[in-house]
Enzyme design. Structure first.
Site, PDB file in Angstrom:
ATOM      1  N   ASP A 106      43.006  62.744  25.538  1.00  0.00           N
ATOM      2  CA  ASP A 106      41.664  62.992  26.245  1.00  0.00           C
ATOM      3  C   ASP A 106      40.638  62.485  25.495  1.00  0.00           C
ATOM      4  O   ASP A 106      39.659  61.772  26.248  1.00  0.00           O
ATOM      5  CB  ASP A 106      41.766  64.791  25.899  1.00  0.00           C
ATOM      6  CG  ASP A 106      40.504  65.316  26.689  1.00  0.00           C
ATOM      7  OD1 ASP A 106      40.164  64.606  27.907  1.00  0.00           O
ATOM      8  OD2 ASP A 106      39.981  66.438  26.214  1.00  0.00           O
ATOM      9  N   ARG A 121      30.633  60.611  41.216  1.00  0.00           N
ATOM     10  CA  ARG A 121      30.907  61.195  39.901  1.00  0.00           C
ATOM     11  C   ARG A 121      32.052  61.217  39.195  1.00  0.00           C
ATOM     12  O   ARG A 121      32.151  61.717  38.017  1.00  0.00           O
ATOM     13  CB  ARG A 121      29.970  62.617  39.664  1.00  0.00           C
ATOM     14  CG  ARG A 121      28.717  62.568  40.162  1.00  0.00           C
ATOM     15  CD  ARG A 121      27.925  63.867  39.706  1.00  0.00           C
ATOM     16  NE  ARG A 121      28.367  65.067  40.492  1.00  0.00           N
ATOM     17  CZ  ARG A 121      29.000  66.164  39.955  1.00  0.00           C
ATOM     18  NH1 ARG A 121      29.056  66.447  38.783  1.00  0.00           N
ATOM     19  NH2 ARG A 121      29.222  67.385  40.839  1.00  0.00           N
ATOM     20  N   LYS A 122      33.192  60.677  39.921  1.00  0.00           N
ATOM     21  CA  LYS A 122      34.558  60.871  39.437  1.00  0.00           C
ATOM     22  C   LYS A 122      34.994  59.655  38.787  1.00  0.00           C
ATOM     23  O   LYS A 122      35.017  58.629  39.418  1.00  0.00           O
ATOM     24  CB  LYS A 122      35.410  61.336  40.709  1.00  0.00           C
ATOM     25  CG  LYS A 122      35.162  62.648  41.316  1.00  0.00           C
ATOM     26  CD  LYS A 122      36.149  63.234  42.141  1.00  0.00           C
ATOM     27  CE  LYS A 122      35.938  62.554  43.532  1.00  0.00           C
ATOM     28  NZ  LYS A 122      36.897  63.165  44.599  1.00  0.00           N
ATOM     29  N   ASN A 155      52.857  62.765  30.919  1.00  0.00           N
ATOM     30  CA  ASN A 155      54.329  62.644  30.735  1.00  0.00           C
ATOM     31  C   ASN A 155      54.632  62.264  29.231  1.00  0.00           C
ATOM     32  O   ASN A 155      54.457  61.116  28.981  1.00  0.00           O
ATOM     33  CB  ASN A 155      54.869  61.723  31.961  1.00  0.00           C
ATOM     34  CG  ASN A 155      54.610  62.268  33.059  1.00  0.00           C
ATOM     35  OD1 ASN A 155      55.248  63.348  33.677  1.00  0.00           O
ATOM     36  ND2 ASN A 155      54.385  61.269  34.019  1.00  0.00           N
TER      37      ASN A 155
HETATM   38  C1  LIG Z   1      24.150  64.125  26.871  1.00  0.00           C
HETATM   39  C2  LIG Z   1      24.849  64.544  25.821  1.00  0.00           C
HETATM   40  C3  LIG Z   1      26.097  63.555  25.634  1.00  0.00           C
HETATM   41  C4  LIG Z   1      27.066  64.132  24.563  1.00  0.00           C
HETATM   42  C5  LIG Z   1      28.162  63.473  24.782  1.00  0.00           C
HETATM   43  C6  LIG Z   1      29.308  64.216  23.754  1.00  0.00           C
HETATM   44  C7  LIG Z   1      30.737  63.533  23.892  1.00  0.00           C
HETATM   45  C8  LIG Z   1      31.704  63.949  22.899  1.00  0.00           C
HETATM   46  C9  LIG Z   1      32.683  63.270  23.150  1.00  0.00           C
HETATM   47  C10 LIG Z   1      34.056  64.040  22.045  1.00  0.00           C
HETATM   48  C11 LIG Z   1      35.218  63.734  23.136  1.00  0.00           C
HETATM   49  C12 LIG Z   1      35.639  65.035  23.236  1.00  0.00           C
HETATM   50  C13 LIG Z   1      36.469  65.099  24.760  1.00  0.00           C
HETATM   51  C14 LIG Z   1      36.741  66.547  24.816  1.00  0.00           C
HETATM   52  C15 LIG Z   1      36.676  66.576  26.477  1.00  0.00           C
HETATM   53  C16 LIG Z   1      36.635  67.933  26.545  1.00  0.00           C
HETATM   54  O1  LIG Z   1      37.715  68.742  25.898  1.00  0.00           O
HETATM   55  S1  LIG Z   1      35.883  68.757  27.969  1.00  0.00           S
HETATM   56  C17 LIG Z   1      36.524  70.323  27.821  1.00  0.00           C
HETATM   57  C18 LIG Z   1      37.560  70.695  28.854  1.00  0.00           C
HETATM   58  N1  LIG Z   1      37.034  70.595  30.221  1.00  0.00           N
HETATM   59  C19 LIG Z   1      36.307  71.426  30.701  1.00  0.00           C
HETATM   60  O2  LIG Z   1      36.142  72.646  30.043  1.00  0.00           O
HETATM   61  C20 LIG Z   1      35.953  71.272  32.210  1.00  0.00           C
HETATM   62  C21 LIG Z   1      35.606  72.695  32.905  1.00  0.00           C
HETATM   63  N2  LIG Z   1      35.170  71.981  34.424  1.00  0.00           N
HETATM   64  C22 LIG Z   1      34.009  72.171  34.514  1.00  0.00           C
HETATM   65  O3  LIG Z   1      33.126  72.463  33.725  1.00  0.00           O
HETATM   66  C23 LIG Z   1      33.792  71.563  35.960  1.00  0.00           C
HETATM   67  O4  LIG Z   1      34.578  71.821  36.849  1.00  0.00           O
HETATM   68  C24 LIG Z   1      33.365  70.030  35.862  1.00  0.00           C
HETATM   69  C25 LIG Z   1      34.432  69.255  35.469  1.00  0.00           C
HETATM   70  C26 LIG Z   1      32.101  70.077  34.956  1.00  0.00           C
HETATM   71  C27 LIG Z   1      32.952  69.544  37.336  1.00  0.00           C
HETATM   72  O5  LIG Z   1      31.834  70.643  38.003  1.00  0.00           O
HETATM   73  P1  LIG Z   1      30.901  69.961  38.836  1.00  0.00           P
HETATM   74  O6  LIG Z   1      30.022  69.193  38.216  1.00  0.00           O
HETATM   75  O7  LIG Z   1      30.289  71.350  39.501  1.00  0.00           O
HETATM   76  O8  LIG Z   1      31.670  69.110  40.010  1.00  0.00           O
HETATM   77  P2  LIG Z   1      32.374  69.557  41.266  1.00  0.00           P
HETATM   78  O9  LIG Z   1      31.375  69.593  42.297  1.00  0.00           O
HETATM   79  O10 LIG Z   1      33.260  70.884  41.210  1.00  0.00           O
HETATM   80  O11 LIG Z   1      33.392  68.539  41.466  1.00  0.00           O
HETATM   81  C28 LIG Z   1      33.047  67.135  41.590  1.00  0.00           C
HETATM   82  C29 LIG Z   1      34.202  66.434  42.083  1.00  0.00           C
HETATM   83  O12 LIG Z   1      35.160  66.228  41.469  1.00  0.00           O
HETATM   84  C30 LIG Z   1      36.319  67.056  42.072  1.00  0.00           C
HETATM   85  N3  LIG Z   1      36.795  67.621  41.118  1.00  0.00           N
HETATM   86  C31 LIG Z   1      36.490  68.494  40.137  1.00  0.00           C
HETATM   87  N4  LIG Z   1      37.390  68.775  39.423  1.00  0.00           N
HETATM   88  C32 LIG Z   1      38.471  68.749  39.716  1.00  0.00           C
HETATM   89  C33 LIG Z   1      39.891  68.566  39.209  1.00  0.00           C
HETATM   90  N5  LIG Z   1      40.508  69.428  38.459  1.00  0.00           N
HETATM   91  N6  LIG Z   1      41.000  67.932  40.091  1.00  0.00           N
HETATM   92  C34 LIG Z   1      40.547  67.109  41.143  1.00  0.00           C
HETATM   93  N7  LIG Z   1      39.292  66.817  41.652  1.00  0.00           N
HETATM   94  C35 LIG Z   1      38.295  67.727  41.037  1.00  0.00           C
HETATM   95  C36 LIG Z   1      35.696  67.868  43.230  1.00  0.00           C
HETATM   96  O13 LIG Z   1      36.699  68.031  44.178  1.00  0.00           O
HETATM   97  C37 LIG Z   1      34.606  66.936  43.546  1.00  0.00           C
HETATM   98  O14 LIG Z   1      35.001  65.860  44.521  1.00  0.00           O
HETATM   99  P3  LIG Z   1      34.128  65.487  45.746  1.00  0.00           P
HETATM  100  O15 LIG Z   1      33.865  66.445  46.794  1.00  0.00           O
HETATM  101  O16 LIG Z   1      32.589  64.952  45.036  1.00  0.00           O
HETATM  102  O17 LIG Z   1      34.848  64.112  46.284  1.00  0.00           O
END
Ligand SMILES: CCCCCCCCCCCCCCCC(=O)SCCNC(=O)CCNC(=O)[C@H](O)C(C)(C)COP(=O)(O)OP(=O)(O)OC[C@H]1O[C@@H](n2cnc3c(N)ncnc32)[C@H](O)[C@@H]1OP(=O)(O)O
Length: 237
Positions: free
Chosen positions: A161, A203-204, A180
């Site tokens: 990730d 945005r993807k 996998n």
């Molecule tokens: C400014 C400060 C910077 C700081 C910088 C820090 C960086 C520090 C780095 C450290 C490195 C740590 C790296 C840890 C990385 C995590 O651990 S992240 C934690 C795990 N992930 C989560 O908790 C995410 C939970 N999900 C969400 O919050 C929301 O679903 C998201 C991902 C933000 C998307 O939500 P949204 O912005 O409302 O987007 P949404 O309109 O639903 O979808 C946009 C597009 O994506 C597609 N899509 C969304 N989800 C999916 C899916 N699962 N499958 C397929 N398509 C999808 C939608 O169909 C849509 O497609 P289009 O219609 O545009 O063609």
């Protein structure tokens, strides 16, 4: 395998305290205010060699540092904590102030950097901006064990990730991760994660990676990920 890991663990503990400026575990358990006043801990770059790094890891690190000399590659620094400004920016996307205890949040740190040297995640990421790819060199320590003698799949997933995320840049979240697991990874060994950005669609961001042994003969894992650039107009909570 287990015996070599135990030996590794012993030598890692023996090295504790020998590394200049190495934070002690007890320090990490101190109240947040004290941590934040410890400049050295906040600004310490963890993506640099320490005595727990194996010969393989050091050798690969040196090879990639050489590649950085002409500017085609860069080593990404890695900190336990985000800057105050970054954290504030990120909070505006996600955090409902009612649900957050400021005191708790001030103790937050990247969990891959929360282990003492050599016990958890030892890694460094190199980025090639032109080719939109990164190489992550990762040595998983003895505290990341799953099946005896082997790296936990969740630890591998974490590194995948982070490695994929390092190809994105900016404020993104992981929406989908497919892995996998093809061969188990021996604990304390070094693996190389090659990641690339395959496609950008609005945005993807579609990314993929593979995880291989240092000699490239063993393919441990393959993965794809979908990351979404955060939309400042939307709150995700
Ligand atoms: C400014 C400060 C910077 C700081 C910088 C820090 C960086 C520090 C780095 C450290 C490195 C740590 C790296 C840890 C990385 C995590 O651990 S992240 C934690 C795990 N992930 C989560 O908790 C995410 C939970 N999900 C969400 O919050 C929301 O679903 C998201 C991902 C933000 C998307 O939500 P949204 O912005 O409302 O987007 P949404 O309109 O639903 O979808 C946009 C597009 O994506 C597609 N899509 C969304 N989800 C999916 C899916 N699962 N499958 C397929 N398509 C999808 C939608 O169909 C849509 O497609 P289009 O219609 O545009 O063609």
């Amino acid at each position: 395998m287990l015996r070599s890991c135990t030996a590794g663990l012993r030598s890692i503990w023996a090295l504790r305290g020998r590394r200049e400026g190495a934070p002690r575990l007890s320090m990490d358990l101190q109240p947040a205010r004290r941590l934040f006043s410890t400049e050295k801990v906040i600004h310490k770059d963890w993506a640099l060699p320490n005595p727990s790094w194996s010969k393989d890891l050091k050798l690969l690190f040196d090879q990639f540092m050489k590649k950085c000399e002409d500017g085609s590659w860069e080593r990404l620094p890695s900190y336990k904590r985000r800057s105050t400004q970054e954290s504030e920016d990120f909070k505006t996307y996600f955090l409902d102030p009612k649900l957050v205890e400021e005191e708790r949040l001030s103790q937050a740190q990247l969990f891959t950097r929360g282990f003492e040297d050599g016990l958890g995640f030892e890694y460094v990421i190199f980025k090639n901006n032109d080719e939109k790819r990164t190489v992550c060199l990762f040595q998983g320590g003895p505290y990341l064990q799953g099946v005896p003698g082997l790296l936990h799949g969740g630890a591998m997933a974490t590194m995948i990730d982070i490695a994929l995320g390092s190809c994105t840049g900016g404020a993104v979240m992981t929406a989908n991760l497919n892995i996998n697991f093809k061969r188990p990874v021996p604990l304390c060994s070094v693996v190389v994660i090659n990641s690339q950005l395959d496609k950008l669609e609005g945005r993807k961001l579609f990314l993929s990676c593979n995880v291989r042994s240092v000699d490239e003969k063993t393919l441990y894992s393959e993965a794809t990920g979908l990351f979404i650039k955060l939309d400042p107009e939307k709150s995700s909570t």
